[in-house]
Design an enzyme around this catalytic site. Structure first.
Site, mmCIF file in Angstrom:
data_model
loop_
_atom_site.group_PDB
_atom_site.id
_atom_site.type_symbol
_atom_site.label_atom_id
_atom_site.label_comp_id
_atom_site.label_asym_id
_atom_site.label_seq_id
_atom_site.Cartn_x
_atom_site.Cartn_y
_atom_site.Cartn_z
ATOM 1 N N HIS A 181 63.299 -84.293 -28.313
ATOM 2 C CA HIS A 181 61.989 -83.661 -28.177
ATOM 3 C C HIS A 181 60.919 -84.746 -28.156
ATOM 4 C CE1 HIS A 181 58.790 -80.633 -29.649
ATOM 5 N NE2 HIS A 181 59.111 -80.329 -28.408
ATOM 6 N N ASP A 201 55.609 -79.442 -31.699
ATOM 7 C CA ASP A 201 55.172 -78.110 -31.294
ATOM 8 C C ASP A 201 54.489 -77.420 -32.467
ATOM 9 O OD1 ASP A 201 58.044 -77.313 -29.182
ATOM 10 O OD2 ASP A 201 56.253 -78.491 -28.792
ATOM 11 N N HIS A 255 52.712 -71.546 -28.011
ATOM 12 C CA HIS A 255 52.653 -72.711 -28.886
ATOM 13 C C HIS A 255 51.858 -73.814 -28.192
ATOM 14 C CE1 HIS A 255 55.838 -74.073 -26.177
ATOM 15 N NE2 HIS A 255 55.742 -75.297 -26.693
ATOM 16 N N HIS A 268 52.328 -77.815 -27.343
ATOM 17 C CA HIS A 268 53.150 -79.024 -27.350
ATOM 18 C C HIS A 268 52.186 -80.204 -27.330
ATOM 19 C CE1 HIS A 268 56.545 -81.710 -26.432
ATOM 20 N NE2 HIS A 268 55.696 -82.316 -25.614
#
Length: 212
Positions: free
Chosen positions: A104, A108, A183, A185
């Site tokens: 990742h 988030d 959300h 990011h």
């Protein structure tokens, strides 16, 4: 924890074919070129394509730029959070997975669509619009040379070229692009290109801001 995919390989494309197609990517212009420099390709993958890409690195954004001079408001050294303190981190930077980078690339924040998103510090907007898998996104080229990405926005309120500082409103969070729910990011890159990210938590902590 929610998993989100950013910049996966297109179906049938390998890292070798990406290099072979580099000339094509370099000659596109405008909004398409902006998306290509961020993800390695523009637009979302075709319907039915997997939500996770094979590990790969796509760094075609060029070398880091020198910290730039901005005619910005005072207090250009202050930093802040991108969203309210109540926002919970639902996915941390660096967790392994089948993202194109193999992990990742940001953090988030699990927040409802329409939550205000703000610049974390002084810089200049270098992208404000569609960014493929990242959906509607804003990238701010910070005064310290880093490139800060705010992705999956439902609304953007700044334009390319605008000088911003900590707390400048950039837009509102959303669920655009490759996302499994509303959300934000939040990603910090050493260079503009994908695969050059650094830990956003450590980055802001060095500037006196705690987000985790």
């Amino acid at each position: 924890m929610r998993a989100h995919s950013h910049c996966p390989l297109l179906p049938g494309m390998t890292s070798d074919t990406r290099r072979e197609s580099g000339i094509v990517r370099r000659i596109v212009t405008g909004a398409v070129a902006a998306a290509v420099s961020i993800c390695g390709f523009a637009g979302s993958a075709p319907a039915g394509a997997p939500h996770e890409g094979d590990p790969a690195q796509d760094n075609i954004g060029g070398s880091p730029k020198e910290p730039h001079s901005l005619s910005a408001p005072a207090e250009t050294t202050s930093y802040t959070r991108p969203v309210t303190k109540a926002a919970r981190i639902s996915a941390r930077w660096g967790i392994p997975g089948s993202w194109a980078a193999g992990h990742h690339t940001g953090v988030d924040f699990a927040i409802p669509t329409g939550t205000t998103v703000r610049s974390v510090g002084t810089g200049r907007v270098e992208l404000a619009g569609d960014a493929g898998s990242y959906g509607n996104a804003v990238i701010v080229h910070m005064k310290d040379g880093k490139h800060v990405l705010f992705a999956h926005l439902s609304r953007i309120t700044v334009r390319v070229g605008r000088a911003v500082r900590a707390d400048t409103v950039l837009g509102e969070s959303g669920d655009t692009g490759r996302s499994t729910g509303p959300h934000l990011h939040f990603e910090v890159r050493a260079e503009r290109g994908y695969g050059t990210e650094v830990d956003p938590v450590s980055y802001l902590a060095r500037h006196g801001v705690r987000i985790a």
